[in-house]
Motif scaffolding. Structure first.
Motif, short mmCIF file in Angstrom:
data_model
loop_
_atom_site.label_atom_id
_atom_site.label_comp_id
_atom_site.label_asym_id
_atom_site.label_seq_id
_atom_site.Cartn_x
_atom_site.Cartn_y
_atom_site.Cartn_z
N ALA A 79 -4.02 1.81 4.08
CA ALA A 79 -3.93 0.40 3.53
C ALA A 79 -3.74 0.46 1.81
O ALA A 79 -2.89 -0.43 1.30
CB ALA A 79 -4.98 -0.41 3.95
N GLN A 80 -4.35 1.23 1.06
CA GLN A 80 -4.43 1.20 -0.16
C GLN A 80 -3.16 1.82 -0.79
O GLN A 80 -2.36 1.64 -1.79
CB GLN A 80 -5.58 1.82 -0.62
N THR A 84 -0.22 2.13 0.55
CA THR A 84 0.95 1.27 0.71
C THR A 84 1.20 0.18 -0.54
O THR A 84 2.20 -0.33 -0.53
CB THR A 84 0.96 0.68 2.16
N LYS A 85 0.29 -0.12 -1.18
CA LYS A 85 0.22 -1.08 -2.32
C LYS A 85 0.42 -0.22 -3.41
O LYS A 85 0.46 -1.13 -4.50
CB LYS A 85 -1.16 -1.73 -2.24
N LEU A 86 0.54 0.86 -3.59
CA LEU A 86 0.81 1.67 -4.55
C LEU A 86 2.37 1.87 -4.82
O LEU A 86 3.12 2.13 -4.11
CB LEU A 86 0.15 2.91 -4.56
N THR A 87 2.92 2.36 -6.18
CA THR A 87 4.09 2.61 -6.28
C THR A 87 3.96 4.05 -6.93
O THR A 87 4.88 5.07 -7.26
CB THR A 87 4.89 1.88 -7.54
N SER A 95 6.38 4.99 -1.94
CA SER A 95 7.19 4.03 -1.54
C SER A 95 7.04 3.86 -0.09
O SER A 95 6.43 4.85 0.56
CB SER A 95 8.49 4.45 -1.99
N THR A 96 7.45 2.71 0.42
CA THR A 96 7.23 2.29 1.84
C THR A 96 8.86 1.74 2.13
O THR A 96 9.40 1.17 1.38
CB THR A 96 6.41 1.42 2.20
N VAL A 127 5.78 5.84 4.87
CA VAL A 127 5.28 5.81 3.64
C VAL A 127 5.83 7.12 3.11
O VAL A 127 5.56 8.14 3.92
CB VAL A 127 3.62 5.82 3.61
#
Length: 159
Positions: A106-107, A109-112, A125-126, A131
C-alpha cells in the motif's frame, strides 16, 4: 553448468548463518524466508557470496525486492558468474534491492522512487494494477518477515 556454479557458490561461500553455522537460519527473518523458499535459491547463493546473510538476519526493518530464480535466469550466464565471483559488485547489486524500513505494498504504490541501502534510487510506478520497480514487475507483495517485508520481483534490478 549454472546449477553447478550456484551449488559451488553455496558450498564455498564462507558465510555461516546465525545459529552456530546452520545452513538454514531459524525464525521468520528475511534471510530464513529466502533460505527456505526454493524459488530464491539463486538469490540465496548471491546473498551468501556477498556476505549479506547476517544483514538480512538482523533486526532491520528492511524492505527487500527479491528476484526469483527465473529473474536471475534472465541474466546471461557469463555475467551472472562474473557477479557471483565479485563480492563487492554483488553486494552493491543486492543492496540495490533493499530499502530501509518496512514498506508495504500500500505504501509502495504511493511512491515514485525510493532510496536503496546502496545509496541509489529505484523508480516506482503503477500501471494497470501492476507495480513496477524500475523494469521489474512485483509478482507477489507483502511477504511478512520479523525484520521487514519482501516483495517478489520478476527481474533483477540493475543499478
Amino acid at each position: 553448468m549454472k546449477n553447478l556454479i550456484l551449488t559451488s557458490a553455496l558450498l564455498l561461500s564462507g558465510s555461516a548463518f546465525a545459529g552456530g553455522g546452520s545452513m538454514v537460519p531459524s525464525g521468520n527473518t528475511i534471510a530464513s524466508i529466502v533460505a527456505n523458499d526454493p524459488n530464491f535459491s539463486t538469490l540465496l547463493a548471491a546473498v551468501q557470496a556477498a556476505g549479506l546473510v547476517d544483514t538480512l538476519n538482523s533486526a532491520g526493518p528492511f524492505t527487500v525486492f527479491a528476484p526469483t530464480n527465473a529473474a536471475f535466469a534472465k541474466i546471461p550466464e557469463a555475467d551472472l558468474n562474473a557477479l557471483l565471483n565479485d563480492p563487492a559488485q554483488l553486494k552493491a547489486l543486492l543492496l540495490y534491492h533493499v530499502v530501509p524500513g518496512r514498506v508495504t505494498a500500500a505504501q509502495v504504490t504511493k511512491l515514485t522512487s525510493a532510496k536503496t541501502v546502496n545509496g541509489a534510487n529505484i523508480n516506482v510506478s503503477t500501471s494497470g494494477g501492476m507495480v513496477m520497480i524500475n523494469d521489474a514487475t512485483v509478482t507477489k507483495a507483502d511477504v511478512r518477515a520479523s525484520n521487514g517485508v519482501i516483495h517478489v520481483i520478476d527481474t533483477v534490478l540493475m543499478p
